[in-house]
Design an enzyme around this catalytic site. Structure first.
Site, PDB file in Angstrom:
ATOM      1  N   ASP A  70     -11.931   6.920   3.229  1.00 19.81           N
ATOM      2  CA  ASP A  70     -12.737   8.133   3.554  1.00 19.81           C
ATOM      3  C   ASP A  70     -14.073   8.291   3.037  1.00 19.81           C
ATOM      4  O   ASP A  70     -14.759   9.288   3.254  1.00 19.81           O
ATOM      5  CB  ASP A  70     -12.053   9.632   3.188  1.00 19.81           C
TER       6      ASP A  70
ATOM      7  N   SER B 164      -1.521  -0.440  -9.003  1.00 19.56           N
ATOM      8  CA  SER B 164      -0.878   0.728 -10.203  1.00 19.56           C
ATOM      9  C   SER B 164      -2.162   0.570 -11.152  1.00 19.56           C
ATOM     10  O   SER B 164      -3.165  -0.024 -10.862  1.00 19.56           O
ATOM     11  CB  SER B 164       0.287   0.349 -10.771  1.00 19.56           C
TER      12      SER B 164
ATOM     13  N   TYR C 231      -3.674  11.118 -13.619  1.00 17.58           N
ATOM     14  CA  TYR C 231      -3.941   9.775 -12.754  1.00 17.58           C
ATOM     15  C   TYR C 231      -2.617   8.862 -13.404  1.00 17.58           C
ATOM     16  O   TYR C 231      -2.105   8.196 -12.230  1.00 17.58           O
ATOM     17  CB  TYR C 231      -5.274   9.286 -13.451  1.00 17.58           C
TER      18      TYR C 231
ATOM     19  N   ARG D 163     -10.699  -4.202 -25.130  1.00 19.88           N
ATOM     20  CA  ARG D 163     -10.191  -3.752 -23.656  1.00 19.88           C
ATOM     21  C   ARG D 163      -9.882  -5.114 -23.212  1.00 19.88           C
ATOM     22  O   ARG D 163     -10.448  -6.393 -23.749  1.00 19.88           O
ATOM     23  CB  ARG D 163     -11.277  -3.087 -22.815  1.00 19.88           C
TER      24      ARG D 163
ATOM     25  N   ARG E 221     -15.460   8.523 -28.277  1.00 20.94           N
ATOM     26  CA  ARG E 221     -15.235   9.214 -27.099  1.00 20.94           C
ATOM     27  C   ARG E 221     -13.752   9.827 -27.516  1.00 20.94           C
ATOM     28  O   ARG E 221     -13.040   9.182 -27.872  1.00 20.94           O
ATOM     29  CB  ARG E 221     -15.158   8.665 -25.914  1.00 20.94           C
TER      30      ARG E 221
HETATM   31  N1  NAD Z   1     -11.302  -0.777 -11.197  1.00 23.33           N
HETATM   32  C1  NAD Z   1     -10.440  -0.831 -12.237  1.00 23.33           C
HETATM   33  O1  NAD Z   1     -10.574  -1.415 -13.560  1.00 23.33           O
HETATM   34  C2  NAD Z   1      -8.956  -0.126 -11.747  1.00 23.33           C
HETATM   35  C3  NAD Z   1      -8.081  -0.235 -12.789  1.00 23.33           C
HETATM   36  C4  NAD Z   1      -6.667   0.157 -12.576  1.00 23.33           C
HETATM   37  C5  NAD Z   1      -6.402   0.632 -11.385  1.00 23.33           C
HETATM   38  N2  NAD Z   1      -7.536   0.730 -10.328  1.00 23.33           N
HETATM   39  C6  NAD Z   1      -7.045   1.145  -9.027  1.00 23.33           C
HETATM   40  O2  NAD Z   1      -7.377   0.071  -8.120  1.00 23.33           O
HETATM   41  C7  NAD Z   1      -7.785   0.767  -6.795  1.00 23.33           C
HETATM   42  C8  NAD Z   1      -9.103   0.450  -6.427  1.00 23.33           C
HETATM   43  O3  NAD Z   1      -9.954   1.036  -7.376  1.00 23.33           O
HETATM   44  P1  NAD Z   1     -11.484   0.584  -7.344  1.00 23.33           P
HETATM   45  O4  NAD Z   1     -11.982   0.513  -8.866  1.00 23.33           O
HETATM   46  O5  NAD Z   1     -11.864  -0.063  -6.245  1.00 23.33           O
HETATM   47  O6  NAD Z   1     -11.931   2.128  -7.003  1.00 23.33           O
HETATM   48  P2  NAD Z   1     -13.240   3.003  -5.815  1.00 23.33           P
HETATM   49  O7  NAD Z   1     -13.472   3.993  -6.021  1.00 23.33           O
HETATM   50  O8  NAD Z   1     -14.323   1.748  -5.633  1.00 23.33           O
HETATM   51  O9  NAD Z   1     -12.189   2.353  -4.512  1.00 23.33           O
HETATM   52  C9  NAD Z   1     -11.035   3.520  -3.959  1.00 23.33           C
HETATM   53  C10 NAD Z   1     -11.431   3.801  -2.480  1.00 23.33           C
HETATM   54  O10 NAD Z   1     -10.499   4.627  -1.914  1.00 23.33           O
HETATM   55  C11 NAD Z   1     -11.084   5.469  -1.120  1.00 23.33           C
HETATM   56  N3  NAD Z   1     -10.345   6.655  -1.010  1.00 23.33           N
HETATM   57  C12 NAD Z   1     -10.332   7.642  -1.823  1.00 23.33           C
HETATM   58  N4  NAD Z   1      -9.638   8.540  -1.709  1.00 23.33           N
HETATM   59  C13 NAD Z   1      -9.112   8.392  -0.317  1.00 23.33           C
HETATM   60  C14 NAD Z   1      -8.636   9.276   0.767  1.00 23.33           C
HETATM   61  N5  NAD Z   1      -7.951  10.242   0.494  1.00 23.33           N
HETATM   62  N6  NAD Z   1      -8.396   8.416   1.850  1.00 23.33           N
HETATM   63  C15 NAD Z   1      -8.892   7.176   2.242  1.00 23.33           C
HETATM   64  N7  NAD Z   1      -9.791   6.601   1.104  1.00 23.33           N
HETATM   65  C16 NAD Z   1      -9.795   7.236   0.046  1.00 23.33           C
HETATM   66  C17 NAD Z   1     -12.594   5.638  -1.599  1.00 23.33           C
HETATM   67  O11 NAD Z   1     -13.696   5.931  -0.665  1.00 23.33           O
HETATM   68  C18 NAD Z   1     -12.876   3.973  -2.244  1.00 23.33           C
HETATM   69  O12 NAD Z   1     -13.410   3.320  -1.205  1.00 23.33           O
HETATM   70  C19 NAD Z   1      -7.340   2.337  -7.057  1.00 23.33           C
HETATM   71  O13 NAD Z   1      -5.936   2.416  -6.627  1.00 23.33           O
HETATM   72  C20 NAD Z   1      -7.446   2.380  -8.544  1.00 23.33           C
HETATM   73  O14 NAD Z   1      -6.603   3.463  -9.111  1.00 23.33           O
HETATM   74  C21 NAD Z   1      -8.719   0.234 -10.563  1.00 23.33           C
END
Ligand code: NAD
Length: 306
Positions: free
Chosen positions: A33, A114, A139, A207, A266
């Site tokens: 989205d 996850s 979350y 971390r 923090r």
């Molecule tokens: N980056 C990290 O270190 C990390 C750590 C643990 C878990 N995660 C998980 O990995 C996944 C990807 O994370 P990321 O870091 O790439 O974040 P990000 O925010 O870059 O990617 C999330 C994507 O989901 C899309 N999105 C959000 N809500 C939506 C909806 N309702 N419908 C359709 N699309 C939607 C966003 O536009 C975005 O493109 C997530 O599930 C996040 O919780 C990430």
């Protein structure tokens, strides 16, 4: 060639996965989205469905004709989950249930994101998948809920599922506001500006940073894995890095002296977070992680692009 749906494919991790799928000769369909993802993250060969993953009709239509689904869409922010609990829950757990429901109609395997947030402040070091889960945020609770619903999808409805508990993922295209590894982009920006790097507290908190290419390798291996049960694996480097060490390594890559100042800690920050990669390495056949300095050099080069 296989056809994969990637929810959240326009985001940080998702867009790297889409690139790899296409490079391996697969077809990739993205459901996003653009709430945090960007169109410019997507290679032109990716098919795009602009829509909400938590809308069952949209997700069911997106699943049609797919051989597998990578579910990464989420509102990946502890702070947002605190501000808008029902809204983030709708996406973070409701989106997962919509994906699993769409997948069960066609028995499409699902690999989903996850998070280490399911462990909360569990003191085990390193954290294995057997450590108690005790999320401290909405979350993290929704990620744990996603794992529980995936176990139902597998055990009751026969949908192959693998959940991957990502630790602190970093790499090019990461939003500097990311609570996970945004510190890297922030430090890089301050180094470029000749400004001191501000530590939250003494900087000795640690971390487990994992480079995005290692996360993509884990996602691909998890899709190929057929263990028969709903599985959950850590995706981490298994290496504890203090924020001071991170700052010093990045400054060395930049060829600049690290000037550090201590800011206020923090509230609610977990002191140490370290994952055990043993189970995922054994089950998914993953190699050693990309060294921190190598990953940081890639981020530094990306941030300095014209
Ligand atoms: N980056 C990290 O270190 C990390 C750590 C643990 C878990 N995660 C998980 O990995 C996944 C990807 O994370 P990321 O870091 O790439 O974040 P990000 O925010 O870059 O990617 C999330 C994507 O989901 C899309 N999105 C959000 N809500 C939506 C909806 N309702 N419908 C359709 N699309 C939607 C966003 O536009 C975005 O493109 C997530 O599930 C996040 O919780 C990430």
């Amino acid at each position: 060639m296989s056809r994969y749906l990637v929810t959240g494919g326009a985001g940080f991790i998702g867009s790297h996965l889409v690139e790899s799928l296409l490079a391996e000769g697969h077809a990739a369909r993205v459901l996003d989205d653009f709430s945090t993802g960007r169109r410019e993250n997507l290679p032109p060969a990716a098919e795009l469905i602009l829509g909400d993953v938590a809308d069952p009709a949209t997700t069911s239509a997106a699943m049609a004709g797919m051989d597998g689904c990578f579910h990464l869409a989420a509102i990946a922010s502890v702070a947002r989950a605190a501000e808008d609990w029902p809204g983030t829950h709708r996406v973070n757990l409701g989106g997962t249930v919509a994906v699993l429901d769409a997948a069960r109609a066609r028995r499409v395997p699902v690999v989903f994101a996850s998070s280490a947030a399911v462990y909360g402040d569990c003191a085990d070091r390193p954290l294995t998948e057997a450590a108690p889960t005790h999320p401290l945020s909405a979350y993290g609770a929704d990620k744990l809920g996603s794992e529980l619903h995936a176990a139902v999808a597998t055990g009751v409805f026969g949908v192959p599922t693998v959940g991957l508990r990502f630790f602190n993922v970093f790499g090019p295209r990461q939003d500097p506001a990311s609570p996970y590894s945004g510190v890297i982009s922030v430090f890089a920006g301050r180094l470029r500006a000749g400004a001191p790097l501000v530590l939250h507290g003494d900087g000795e908190q640690t971390r487990d940073f994992v480079f995005v290419a290692d996360v993509v390798a884990a996602l691909l291996a998890a899709m190929a894995w057929r263990g028969g049960t709903a599985a959950v694996f850590n995706v981490c480097s298994g290496r504890a890095t203090s924020i001071r060490e991170l700052a010093a390594t990045l400054a060395a890559i930049a060829g600049l002296p690290p000037r550090l100042t201590e800011g206020s800690p923090r509230p609610g920050d977990i002191r140490h977070s370290l994952g055990s990669p043993e189970a995922s390495r054994a089950a998914l056949g993953l190699g050693p992680p990309i060294p921190l300095a190598e990953g940081l050099a890639a981020v530094w080069a990306w941030l300095g692009r014209p």
